[in-house]
Write a protein that holds these residues in place. Structure first.
Motif, mmCIF file in Angstrom:
data_model
loop_
_atom_site.group_PDB
_atom_site.id
_atom_site.type_symbol
_atom_site.label_atom_id
_atom_site.label_comp_id
_atom_site.label_asym_id
_atom_site.label_seq_id
_atom_site.Cartn_x
_atom_site.Cartn_y
_atom_site.Cartn_z
ATOM 1 N N SER A 1 0.827 -1.203 0.000
ATOM 2 C CA SER A 1 0.000 0.000 0.000
ATOM 3 C C SER A 1 0.864 1.255 0.000
ATOM 4 N N THR A 2 0.327 2.301 -0.587
ATOM 5 C CA THR A 2 0.875 3.648 -0.402
ATOM 6 C C THR A 2 -0.067 4.415 0.510
ATOM 7 N N ILE A 3 0.493 5.276 1.368
ATOM 8 C CA ILE A 3 -0.286 5.973 2.388
ATOM 9 C C ILE A 3 -0.067 7.473 2.242
ATOM 10 N N GLU A 4 -1.141 8.220 2.387
ATOM 11 C CA GLU A 4 -1.049 9.679 2.349
ATOM 12 C C GLU A 4 -2.036 10.260 3.351
ATOM 13 N N SER A 5 -1.525 11.109 4.269
ATOM 14 C CA SER A 5 -2.367 11.768 5.271
ATOM 15 C C SER A 5 -2.350 13.266 5.026
ATOM 16 N N GLN A 6 -3.494 13.887 5.264
ATOM 17 C CA GLN A 6 -3.580 15.341 5.123
ATOM 18 C C GLN A 6 -4.306 15.935 6.314
ATOM 19 N N SER A 7 -4.018 17.207 6.577
ATOM 20 C CA SER A 7 -4.590 17.910 7.716
ATOM 21 C C SER A 7 -5.960 18.465 7.367
ATOM 22 N N ALA A 8 -6.575 19.135 8.343
ATOM 23 C CA ALA A 8 -7.871 19.755 8.111
ATOM 24 C C ALA A 8 -7.795 20.857 7.068
ATOM 25 N N GLN A 9 -6.608 21.411 6.868
ATOM 26 C CA GLN A 9 -6.406 22.465 5.871
ATOM 27 C C GLN A 9 -6.046 21.899 4.497
ATOM 28 N N LYS A 10 -6.195 20.576 4.311
ATOM 29 C CA LYS A 10 -5.906 19.889 3.056
ATOM 30 C C LYS A 10 -4.419 19.920 2.711
ATOM 31 N N ILE A 11 -3.563 20.020 3.721
ATOM 32 C CA ILE A 11 -2.122 20.004 3.531
ATOM 33 C C ILE A 11 -1.609 18.601 3.842
ATOM 34 N N TYR B 1 -17.884 5.458 12.810
ATOM 35 C CA TYR B 1 -17.387 5.418 14.184
ATOM 36 C C TYR B 1 -17.615 6.782 14.827
ATOM 37 N N GLN B 2 -17.355 6.899 16.110
ATOM 38 C CA GLN B 2 -17.700 8.119 16.817
ATOM 39 C C GLN B 2 -16.995 9.354 16.262
ATOM 40 N N ASP B 3 -15.722 9.227 15.928
ATOM 41 C CA ASP B 3 -14.975 10.382 15.422
ATOM 42 C C ASP B 3 -14.356 10.097 14.056
ATOM 43 N N GLU B 4 -14.953 9.160 13.308
ATOM 44 C CA GLU B 4 -14.341 8.749 12.049
ATOM 45 C C GLU B 4 -15.380 8.126 11.121
ATOM 46 N N ILE B 5 -15.202 8.362 9.818
ATOM 47 C CA ILE B 5 -15.942 7.644 8.785
ATOM 48 C C ILE B 5 -14.922 6.877 7.969
ATOM 49 N N PHE B 6 -15.130 5.579 7.832
ATOM 50 C CA PHE B 6 -14.194 4.711 7.129
ATOM 51 C C PHE B 6 -14.890 4.168 5.888
ATOM 52 N N TYR C 1 -11.386 11.923 9.584
ATOM 53 C CA TYR C 1 -11.403 12.172 11.034
ATOM 54 C C TYR C 1 -12.155 13.465 11.350
ATOM 55 N N PHE C 2 -12.694 13.494 12.581
ATOM 56 C CA PHE C 2 -13.387 14.678 13.070
ATOM 57 C C PHE C 2 -12.821 15.047 14.434
ATOM 58 N N ASP C 3 -13.006 16.300 14.808
ATOM 59 C CA ASP C 3 -12.334 16.854 15.978
ATOM 60 C C ASP C 3 -12.645 16.074 17.247
ATOM 61 N N SER C 4 -13.894 15.926 17.568
ATOM 62 C CA SER C 4 -14.246 15.152 18.763
ATOM 63 C C SER C 4 -15.338 14.139 18.467
ATOM 64 N N ARG C 5 -16.320 14.576 17.685
ATOM 65 C CA ARG C 5 -17.394 13.660 17.314
ATOM 66 C C ARG C 5 -17.660 13.788 15.823
ATOM 67 N N ARG C 6 -18.074 12.667 15.238
ATOM 68 C CA ARG C 6 -18.396 12.670 13.818
ATOM 69 C C ARG C 6 -19.524 13.656 13.540
ATOM 70 N N GLY C 7 -19.377 14.403 12.456
ATOM 71 C CA GLY C 7 -20.368 15.402 12.102
ATOM 72 C C GLY C 7 -20.011 16.790 12.569
ATOM 73 N N ILE D 1 -16.245 19.156 13.476
ATOM 74 C CA ILE D 1 -15.186 19.803 12.712
ATOM 75 C C ILE D 1 -14.304 18.767 12.035
ATOM 76 N N PHE D 2 -14.095 18.924 10.711
ATOM 77 C CA PHE D 2 -13.221 18.033 9.952
ATOM 78 C C PHE D 2 -11.786 18.158 10.475
ATOM 79 N N ASP D 3 -11.125 17.009 10.678
ATOM 80 C CA ASP D 3 -9.807 17.040 11.321
ATOM 81 C C ASP D 3 -8.743 16.296 10.515
ATOM 82 N N GLY D 4 -9.008 16.006 9.248
ATOM 83 C CA GLY D 4 -7.985 15.375 8.433
ATOM 84 C C GLY D 4 -8.443 14.067 7.824
ATOM 85 N N GLU D 5 -7.515 13.484 7.038
ATOM 86 C CA GLU D 5 -7.864 12.279 6.293
ATOM 87 C C GLU D 5 -6.615 11.456 6.019
#
Length: 673
Positions: free
Chosen positions: A194-204, A597-602, A642-648, A650-654
């Motif tokens: 696999s190749t993996i790529e993570s980005q922040s809430a600012q799409k960086i 999940y509580q703070d994530e959509i997979f 990912y979301f800040d504390s709960r799903r739905g 603040i977006f917190d990255g991917e």
């Protein structure tokens, strides 16, 4: 471990022989199959030449080629109703908890099959009365035979490894008995990159990397099955022992964008499983084809799970879990298929207990779940005329459930589960069935104890207050044979679900599976087979398609689908079956599934996958088959949002994983001695 396993298997063989000997002396033998197929149900018989045209090495291969039939396997974990599915062997449902129905059918050699009887809307078998469609596999062995299979996977993806699989079945008729010994050894391996790529809430982009995944299953199975038929009795005795060693390894190399990849993450997990099972199935025929049946089963399974997570700059994280599950089941039933309303009555009683000890994060948790279940049932069939039939069944359940961790929770569960099916069999090659039922899912005891998924960095607490989910369903199924060249099977259904299972926040503040309210599910399945014999002799084109959509009111994000739903699933197969050879190509179209999940959509997505096979008969006793899976390389995409504390909120990255598996070539030989 090997020496201990061999000693125990030897003890099983001796015990089985001890059981067989006194019964063999007490019964007289008449060569007859258990339940005689009665003419009151429409049935398609595959025997002689029609059976030979269903090319394949075993019963599963042949059944999968029957137009309009969909194999159903129960996935519930406890009770005899959780074993088997809509395929019977000599009129009996295989009583096994250690093997799935497809595994049992794959171990039944084609040389032992004398006929396949396909019932599309009704059948005379009370043990499978909950199914519209049923296939009865008839077998016969009059001489000592040995059937063997060997499979070898050849691919560069496994580097120096050469996975293999060996199986042998010894059939030994002895006086009035038919004994069968199954030996199965498997050393199967799977590898992906696999190749993996993570980005922040600012799409960086914050991290990039690669991951190697390796999985190995080493399995050993020994089973002994003895069957005796006579004019008014059928007795089946079975003993099985299974040992599985499962290993998973992740190795991840990652770092910051445009910098050296200097961070490592490793995850190593091993699961060792030992399982022993004994069962006895006795059927007694009375006058006017009335039948009494008694089935008893004892199963014990132990699982030892150990995993270690290692990451640069951090202390190792160790997870250990030992589980022991014991089950005793007894089923009694009475049927009178020749009576006016063809009554069926019976009861299943089961006792289950799971003990688990979990060590994680420096603490140890002991858990126990136990239950006693009583499931009485009664059913009637009203034949209006030669075409219309009405089947009614009432299943009831009373369960005493007790779960203990830090505290003890007790539940008394009572359910009524009616089923009503109206079927019509036309004289013009089509039939129809309308079904209404109430269904209650079984609780999975594994959800009562803690678990983890280190591959995607998730863990869940056990929920010892979990209640079973249930639904009411209305379904309609139409089967049609048009112009003797096209077979179409269409099913549509709607479910009103209650107490569905979703990941929620438990009372202790952690995440775990819980009852989350109500939902609706609408779905359909379409299966069609077109004979293309006029274009290419012995060929056919098949299409299978499934669609489902659900609505659930999520308190975090509003209306959405339920977890794990696959909206679309489709496959196309073209094959040609000739007397001495067979070949085919199948294409699986892309699918996707979403998990909440509580703070994530997979989200899990795959891509179009092409598989091909070719099989050739070398002689009357030897066949060779070459199959290529993922001919175009299998590709999968996993996305974690990912979301800040709960799903739905603040977006917190991917994080995105792009996974690829190279083609795998499997060479199989099947022979008879």
């Amino acid at each position: 471990m090997e020496k201990s396993l061999n000693n125990r298997l030897s003890m099983f063989g001796a015990l089985l022989c001890a059981l067989i000997a006194p019964v063999s002396a007490a019964l007289d033998y008449t060569d007859t199959q258990s339940t005689i197929d009665t003419p009151q149900f429409a049935v398609i018989n595959y025997d002689n030449q029609a059976l030979e045209q269903l090319y394949g090495q075993n019963a599963l291969d042949k059944i999968e080629q029957i137009p309009g039939f969909a194999l159903v396997q129960n996935t519930a974990s406890r009770g005899l109703s959780a074993a088997g599915g809509n395929v019977l062997i000599n009129g009996a449902m295989p009583a096994s908890k250690s093997e799935s129905l497809s595994q049992i059918l794959s171990q039944l050699p084609a040389a032992h099959i004398t006929a396949l009887h396909f019932y599309s809307t009704g059948h005379p078998f009370g043990s499978a009365s909950q199914y519209n469609q049923v296939i009865n596999v008839l077998t016969h062995t009059s001489s000592i035979t040995t059937n063997w299979q060997t499979h070898s996977k050849l691919t560069s993806a496994y580097q120096q490894y050469r996975p293999s699989e060996l199986a042998a079945q010894f059939s030994v008729p002895m006086n009035a008995w038919k004994h069968q010994i199954n030996i199965h050894y498997q050393d199967d391996r799977y590898q992906s990159v696999s190749t993996i790529e993570s980005q922040s809430a600012q799409k960086i982009i914050t991290e990039v990397g690669s991951e190697d995944f390796f999985e190995k299953l080493n399995s050993r199975l020994l089973s002994l099955n003895s069957t005796r038929y006579q004019a008014t009795n059928r007795l089946v005795l079975s003993a099985k022992a299974l040992q599985d060693d499962w290993q998973t390894d992740f190795y991840r190399l990652y770092g910051s964008m445009h910098h050296a990849l200097n961070q490592t993450w490793q995850y190593n997990e091993s699961i060792d499983t030992m399982e022993y099972e004994f069962s006895a199935d006795w059927l007694k025929k009375l006058s006017q084809d009335k039948q009494l049946q008694l089935v008893a089963l004892q199963n014990k399974k132990t699982t030892n799970n150990q995993s270690v997570t290692r990451e640069t700059g951090e202390q190792n994280d160790v997870f250990k879990q030992y589980k022991s599950h014991q089950e005793q089941v007894m089923l009694f039933s009475f049927t009178a298929p020749r009576s006016f309303l063809k009554p069926e009555v019976g009861i299943e009683i089961s006792r289950n207990q799971l003990d688990a000890v979990t060590q994680a994060s420096g603490s140890q948790i002991a858990s126990r779940v136990s239950e006693i279940r009583y499931l009485p049932f009664v059913a009637f069939t009203y034949t209006m005329n030669s075409q219309w039939k009405l089947y009614t069944r009432l299943n009831t359940e009373h369960t005493k459930l007790k779960s203990t961790t830090a505290s003890t929770h007790r539940s008394d569960l009572n359910f009524m589960k009616p089923l009503l099916r109206l079927s019509y069999e036309s004289k013009n090659s089509w039939d129809f069935a309308l079904t209404a039922r109430r269904h209650v899912d079984q609780l999975d005891f594994n959800h009562f104890v803690a678990s983890q998924d280190a591959g995607f960095d998730r863990s869940q607490s056990g929920n010892h207050r979990l209640q079973p989910s249930q639904f009411s369903e209305l379904a309609a199924q139409l089967n049609a044979r048009l112009m003797d060249s096209l077979f179409i099977s269409l099913k549509v259904f709607n479910q009103w679900q209650k107490d569905i299972h979703e990941v929620v926040t438990l009372t202790n503040g952690s995440a775990g599976l819980g009852n989350a309210g109500n939902a609706t599910l609408l779905g359909s399945t379409l299966s069609s087979t077109l004979s293309t014999d006029n274009l290419l002799s012995g060929s056919q084109l098949s299409l299978d398609y499934e669609y489902s959509t659900a609505r659930y009111h999520d308190p975090l994000t509003g209306t959405r689908a339920t977890t794990g739903l696959t909206p679309h699933s489709a496959s196309i197969e073209f094959r040609r079956d000739m007397p001495n050879y067979s070949w085919g190509v199948d294409i699986t179209l892309p699918e996707s599934a979403t998990y909440f999940y509580q703070d994530e959509i997979f989200v899990e997505r795959d891509h179009t996958e092409i598989n091909a096979f070719g099989e050739y008969t070398l002689s009357d006793s030897l066949r060779v088959k070459v199959a290529v899976s993922a001919l175009n390389s299998a590709k999968y995409t996993y996305t974690q949002t990912y979301f800040d504390s709960r799903r739905g909120e603040i977006f917190d990255g991917e994080t995105r994983f792009n996974d690829q598996v190279k083609p795998v070539v499997t060479v199989s030989l099947t022979g008879t001695l």
